[in-house]
Design a protein around this motif. Structure first.
Motif, short mmCIF file in Angstrom:
data_model
loop_
_atom_site.label_atom_id
_atom_site.label_comp_id
_atom_site.label_asym_id
_atom_site.label_seq_id
_atom_site.Cartn_x
_atom_site.Cartn_y
_atom_site.Cartn_z
N UNK B 2 -17.35 -1.65 -36.90
CA UNK B 2 -17.15 -0.05 -36.98
C UNK B 2 -18.06 0.50 -35.76
N UNK B 3 -19.49 -0.13 -35.68
CA UNK B 3 -20.24 0.29 -34.66
C UNK B 3 -19.67 0.01 -33.02
N UNK B 4 -19.03 -0.99 -32.91
CA UNK B 4 -18.57 -1.24 -31.54
C UNK B 4 -17.75 -0.25 -31.14
N UNK B 8 -18.02 2.67 -28.41
CA UNK B 8 -17.25 2.52 -27.29
C UNK B 8 -16.62 4.05 -27.17
N UNK B 9 -16.11 4.52 -27.99
CA UNK B 9 -15.18 5.72 -27.98
C UNK B 9 -16.27 6.92 -27.73
N UNK B 10 -17.39 7.01 -28.20
CA UNK B 10 -18.27 8.08 -27.96
C UNK B 10 -19.09 7.91 -26.49
N UNK B 11 -19.08 6.67 -26.36
CA UNK B 11 -19.67 6.38 -24.94
C UNK B 11 -18.86 6.70 -23.83
N UNK B 12 -17.70 6.46 -24.10
CA UNK B 12 -16.61 6.82 -23.01
C UNK B 12 -16.31 8.30 -23.03
N UNK B 139 -11.41 16.27 -33.98
CA UNK B 139 -10.51 16.45 -32.81
C UNK B 139 -10.90 16.72 -31.41
N UNK B 140 -12.27 17.64 -31.37
CA UNK B 140 -12.39 18.07 -30.26
C UNK B 140 -12.55 16.97 -29.15
N UNK B 141 -13.51 16.01 -29.85
CA UNK B 141 -13.91 15.00 -28.96
C UNK B 141 -12.55 14.23 -28.14
N UNK B 142 -11.57 14.34 -28.93
CA UNK B 142 -10.20 13.75 -28.33
C UNK B 142 -9.94 14.82 -27.12
N UNK B 246 -20.43 3.33 -17.41
CA UNK B 246 -21.72 2.57 -17.71
C UNK B 246 -22.76 3.30 -18.50
N UNK B 247 -23.11 4.29 -17.78
CA UNK B 247 -24.21 4.75 -18.59
C UNK B 247 -23.80 5.27 -19.70
N UNK B 248 -22.84 6.16 -20.03
CA UNK B 248 -22.42 6.77 -21.10
C UNK B 248 -22.29 5.65 -22.26
N UNK B 249 -21.81 4.58 -21.93
CA UNK B 249 -21.51 3.37 -23.04
C UNK B 249 -22.75 2.88 -23.24
N UNK B 250 -23.76 2.58 -22.25
CA UNK B 250 -25.17 1.78 -22.52
C UNK B 250 -25.96 2.83 -23.35
N UNK B 251 -25.85 4.10 -22.91
CA UNK B 251 -26.79 4.80 -23.74
C UNK B 251 -26.40 4.95 -25.22
N UNK B 252 -24.96 5.30 -25.64
CA UNK B 252 -24.62 5.26 -27.19
C UNK B 252 -24.96 3.83 -27.76
#
Lengths: 424, 310, 416
Positions: B2-4, B8-12, B139-142, B246-252
């Motif tokens: 779940x974490x991954x 990944x989704x939030x980081x992207x 939905x807003x994130x999508x 890279x930065x987005x995913x790294x931080x989340x």
């Protein structure tokens, strides 16, 4: 400016005479020292002394920044890092002195704490400067920005050194007394700040006169040529960086004694930004420029913020105006005016200049009216802006019209008069 | 697992938001050598414009109108401010945009107040889209993902498939040559500057309600955008894209990891009770982009995909 | 390089400096009124919290003035913006003292309170006869009335240990909660919350498992989704958080977006934007422990006061203890004289005071106000709602004042 050179046939006499040397290099510092001593005799209030103490700290800080920007041509966005790290070292030393049981810190006077700050700042400069100084220009600015953010964020992680959100606090009334000062009252702190402001200013001026100080200017203007002559620009930058960090740390040590607290906020981008504004508004091309800037900005910061919520906006506008129209800063303006005064037709120029200033004031006043009524419209306290007792309610269209008209008149007038001054 | 997936989704999504902000800055920087300090301020303006316009017309009109307005503001800044300073050199330009960032923040405080404004996700998008591992996904994130991808495609098409894109690409590397060929380079500059600001404004419109619309939002995200530009490399949109993700995913990911230094470096004898060992990975998340920036400038000043050093 | 121009510039600069000085030598003195310094964030992340409490203080002052002031003098609250930063607070303290203010009010942020109490202690030691008093209405790090207590500091809110004791007492009755997750802000207050929770759960419900004990940077996180995701993965039956201000609002926003269904046991879930972010999904799930919420039984007079306040300022009535602090302070000033700080402090020690919700007293040994506490739940069908959401708080449990008191380690040193 060559009137003093009466004999021009031998090369050795091209330099300034002894008298000129004295009036230019020694007299200003004598005047400064006298003023620093005279000020407390005027019987300033506590408020004034607090302000003067803050000004002293910022003078040293801004001058140290100008070793980088004005002298070496390096724009750093993280100069507060060295101020902060020096200050933190001094803060810890303050606590070591308080809890010292004999030994080195037991006999170390609190008065000399800025020296610890200097060591801390110079050490940080030596450590961080090496990777930073390989390149000048934008890459240097970017590295300084990255390091500033990195250090500021680390400040919240390493609690034992930085103290977390609370920061580190101490008590300056400890240790051996020097000059009979226990540093308790604000006027005692004034003497401490005045002493170190003077020492710092003289030392930094002396630095500009050393061969290294001269070389930094050469590196700023033409690094390639410096390399040709046989010096390594990177090394020159590095040494200037260390000196600059050390003096910033000195200011940090002064701040540690004055406020008795350091928080990670002191390392962040905000104070780094403020020192850029100070140095640039004062004038980075002149040694004394940052002093003017530090005085003006500290004054604005402590006093203008009581009168207007929008004081940072005025500061920003002043800064932009300086960047666009007066890259020499306040110091440049002062020198320009005094230079023109000595020339033929000075009276005429002076009158024209006065007219220009007057129209500029009109425009400025219009801007102030617009900003102030806008502030009062939105902050919801419902007060009325009353310049010279004339009420200008934010909700009436008339007040806005007055503001806009004044700006228009001023800008138009300014365009007209500056054209004339320019034509001579 | 779940974490991954979630990280990944939030980081992207965060990464794409960063890319929207930094793509304009990269173009401006590589063409004109101006590192626009106020770029994130245009992002903030986008959010505030959308809040004000949206409260009258609704979100969808604001989604188109706010970026356009921000673009116009950007064009004005270029025409009346930066162009005058071009002869003074890059440091003067940098200082100008630095001062501009202060001014925009103060004006925002005067117009919209010093505390956050209630800029909310539109009701039409304010529902959970799907459920994953027992947790709902808004939905807003999508929607943000879709807008970002659409922008990405439009940008790619503009640069690679149109004539104006060709000229811009040429002006990136050989501005003098382009001018000699009879193109109005100054106008191209203004156009690119305006477009870059509009993109930042768009990021503000869709990011302002996802995060918080407050006067300090520009100074919070501004330095990270610089990191993206430098890490990505001069003149390289691809590099900026990779760096953003890279930065987005790294931080989340850093926040979702449940470990301390002692867990990672325990084999070196680092104990959990020592201060260094007690540092948790999530608390390091804000420092990671800057660490990346400093390391990149030290060891690979060209950035990930930069054509030249800057 | 025009270093040669130094003479002119130095003279100009120093002349400017003297001009500023002359401008500054006039010290303001207000003999006809009492100015109290309010030092809290009025801008930035926590600006909304400061804005709300400032309005409460101004309203409290206006009530006192309407009743004739203190000793015939009008009270004025003078706001100073500290941006929630300890150093800025000390600078503002300096400014307030320089302008002749003797009463210092602060509450938002234990790190700031810690700096202020230290600064005030040092100032009072160095300036005998010109002492200032520190009124703390919300900074609840236990240390401030324990290890770091001093004679000049008075706290009008129950501290973290007292509040956590109330929450864990309530947990004793909830047998189906088997695991909790603790999320705190990374500074002295958050650490106190985390430590107290761990300690008291071990004592009162050793069977409860603590599945997470996380700290996040204060005021910097804009999207709490990763933290919420982590909580959901940990499968906690309840969340305990001390978050306040925007850190609370954004946490709740992320939780309701992710559809989190665990109860939140909070210290500050009841105001300052948090209810707005919760919406219907949080009904029955968010609990808070406070000295006040709007649905407590009260006299008509008190209800009218609440209505008047909300009408005048357009914001929720949230801080009853602000009125308590002003009431007790004005009583002490009437008794000891408005300038006699030591006398005021001594009058406050042990003072008993009748609030609309019960009797309270200022414990002399550590200057901690002992007042009744209420645990309440965000619910449907209430008489008064919060932030126009249609929902409001309902009392679960009242903890009488005496029961909430905890022993103190304070060794107070009083001026002779």
């Amino acid at each position: 400016m060559n009137q003093q050179g009466t004999v021009l046939d031998t090369v050795s006499d091209l330099g300034p005479s002894r008298r000129a040397k004295f009036t230019r290099r020694v007299l200003p510092f004598i005047i400064m020292a006298v003023l620093l001593i005279v000020i407390p005799m005027l019987g300033p209030s506590r408020t004034a002394l607090s302000l003067l103490n803050a000004i002293g700290i910022n003078i040293v800080f801004a001058l140290s920044f100008n070793i980088l920007l004005g002298q070496t041509g390096l724009l750093s966005f993280g100069h507060a890092v060295y101020f902060g790290l020096g200050g933190y070292t001094a803060m810890h030393a303050m606590n070591w002195i308080e809890y010292a049981d004999g030994g080195f810190w037991g006999s170390y006077p609190m008065f000399a704490l800025p020296l610890v700050g200097f060591a801390g700042g110079a050490f940080a400069g030596a450590l961080i400067g090496w990777p930073s100084c390989r390149r000048a220009g934008i890459p240097f600015s970017m590295i300084s920005l990255g390091i500033a953010e990195l250090v500021a964020a680390t400040g919240l992680i390493f609690v034992s050194f930085f103290g977390g959100e609370e920061g580190i606090t101490g008590d300056r009334m400890n240790g051996v007394e020097m000059f009979g000062l226990n540093l308790g009252q604000v006027h005692q702190v004034y003497w401490f700040i005045a002493f170190w402001t003077f020492v710092g200013t003289v030392a930094m001026y002396a630095f500009t006169r050393t061969p290294l100080g001269r070389l930094t200017q050469a590196v700023r203007d033409n690094p390639q040529r410096v390399e040709f002559v046989g010096y390594d620009p990177q090394q020159v930058r590095y040494l200037a960086f260390i000196a600059s960090g050390g003096f910033a740390g000195l200011a940090g040590g002064m701040s540690a004694v004055n406020y008795e607290i350091f928080t990670p906020e002191a390392l962040s981008l905000a104070p780094s930004g403020l020192v850029i504004l100070m140095a640039y508004i004062g004038g980075i091309r002149y040694f004394a420029g940052p002093i003017l800037g530090a005085i003006l900005l500290t004054y604005m910061q402590t006093n203008l913020s009581d009168f207007s919520e929008a004081w940072l906006l005025y500061l920003g506008l002043l800064f932009i105006a300086m960047v666009l129209f007066a890259p020499g800063g306040l110091a440049g303006v002062v020198i320009d005016v005094t230079n023109r005064l000595g020339k033929p037709g000075a009276v005429q120029q002076f009158v024209k200049g006065l007219v220009a200033v007057a129209t500029g004031m009109i425009a400025f006043f219009g801007v102030v009216i617009l900003i102030e009524i806008a502030v009062r419209l939105t902050n919801g306290h419902g007060e009325v802006f009353q310049p010279f007792g004339i009420g200008l309610p934010s909700t009436s269209l008339m007040s806005w019209a007055i503001g806009v008209c004044l700006v228009a008149i001023g800008v138009f007038g300014l365009k007209f008069t500056t054209k004339q001054v320019g034509e001579r | 697992m779940e974490t991954i997936v979630f990280s990944l989704l939030n980081g992207i999504i965060y990464g794409l938001l960063l890319f929207m902000l930094s793509s304009g800055l990269t173009l401006i920087f590589s063409m004109m050598g101006i590192l626009n300090f106020a770029h994130a301020s245009f992002y903030m303006l986008g959010a505030y414009f959308a809040y004000s316009i949206g409260s009258v017309t609704g979100f969808w009109v604001a989604l188109f109108l706010a970026p356009v307005l921000v673009g116009v503001a950007g064009a004005a800044v270029e025409r009346f401010g930066l162009r005058r300073l071009h002869a003074e050199g890059h440091v003067a330009e940098l200082l100008f945009t630095f001062g501009l960032a202060y001014i925009i923040e103060e004006i925002v405080k005067i117009v919209w107040g010093k505390i956050a404004v209630p800029y909310k996700v539109p009701a039409a998008l304010d529902f959970p889209l799907f459920e994953l591992f027992g947790s709902q996904y808004p939905a807003y994130r999508i929607f943000m993902l879709v807008v970002s991808l659409a922008m990405l495609f439009a940008l790619w098409y503009l640069l690679k498939r149109t004539r104006i894109g060709l000229i811009i690409q040429a002006a990136l590397t050989h501005p003098n040559m382009v001018a000699h060929l009879g193109h109005n380079v100054q106008r191209i500059f203004m156009l690119v500057f305006a477009a870059g600001c509009a993109l930042a404004g768009l990021a503000g419109v869709i990011g302002g309600n996802y995060l918080v619309t407050e006067p300090s939002m520009a100074f919070t995200i501004g330095p990270i955008v610089f990191v993206v530009v430098v890490v990505g490399g001069m003149g390289s949109l691809e590099g900026a894209f990779i760096a953003s993700l890279l930065i987005g995913i790294m931080q989340t990911f850093a926040i979702s990891v449940d470990a301390t230094f002692s867990d990672l470096f325990g084999w070196l004898g680092l104990s959990a009770s020592s201060e260094l060992g007690g540092i948790s990975i999530p608390s390091l998340a804000p420092t990671l982009p800057y660490l990346l920036l400093v390391l990149m400038l030290m060891f690979r000043p060209r950035g990930l995909m930069g054509a030249r050093e800057f | 390089m025009a270093i040669y121009k130094t003479v002119k510039l130095t003279v100009v600069g120093l002349v400017l400096m003297v001009c500023f000085l002359i401008n500054n030598t006039v010290e303001s003195s207000a003999a006809d009124r009492i100015e109290m310094a309010y030092i809290d964030p009025l801008s930035g992340t926590f600006g909304n919290a400061g804005d709300s409490s400032l309005k409460h203080y101004q309203y409290a002052a206006s009530l006192i003035n309407k009743a004739g002031g203190i000793g015939g003098k009008m009270v004025e609250i003078v706001p100073f913006d500290n941006k929630a930063n300890p150093k800025d607070s000390l600078i503002q303290l300096q400014k307030a003292i320089d302008r002749g203010m003797r009463i210092i009010i602060q509450g938002l942020g234990s790190s700031v309170a810690s700096a202020l109490t230290g600064g005030i202690k040092k100032y009072n030691k160095r300036n005998p006869g010109k002492e200032v008093l520190f009124v703390n209405y919300a900074a609840v790090d236990p240390a401030l009335t324990n290890k770091r207590c001093n004679f000049w500091h008075f706290r009008f809110d129950s501290h973290v240990d007292m509040k956590m004791a109330a929450i864990t007492d309530w947990l004793k009755t909830q047998k189906d909660i088997k695991s909790v997750y603790i999320l705190s802000q990374d500074y002295s207050f958050g650490k106190a919350v985390s430590a107290a929770t761990v300690r008291m759960i071990k004592e009162k419900r050793p069977d409860i498992q603590i599945v997470g004990n996380e700290f996040h940077p204060i005021g910097k996180v804009k999207d709490f989704t990763p933290y919420v995701q982590k909580m959901m993965n940990a499968k906690a039956d309840a969340i305990i958080t001390g978050n306040w201000g925007s850190d609370m609002t954004l946490l709740i926003k992320a939780a309701s977006q992710a559809g989190q269904k665990s109860p939140y046991l909070t210290l500050y879930g009841g105001g300052l934007g948090a209810p707005t972010a919760m919406g219907r999904s949080a009904v029955g799930l968010v609990k808070q422990v406070t000295e006040f919420h709007e649905n407590l039984d009260a006299s008509d007079e008190q209800k009218k006061k609440i209505d008047d306040f909300e009408k005048k300022y357009g914001t929720d009535y949230y801080w009853e203890r602000i009125f308590t602090s002003m009431g007790m302070l004005s009583k002490a000033m009437e008794k000891a004289g408005t300038e006699n700080i030591i006398g005021i402090a001594k009058a406050l020690e042990g003072m008993e005071y009748e609030t609309p919700y019960g009797k309270v007293y200022m414990r002399a040994e550590d200057h901690q106000l002992i007042q009744p506490q209420f645990i309440s739940t965000y619910s449907d069908g209430v008489e008064r709602d919060v932030e126009n959401t249609g929902f409001g708080f309902k009392t679960d449990l009242r903890i009488p004042a005496e029961a909430s008191a905890l022993p103190t380690s304070c060794k107070m040193r009083r001026p002779s």
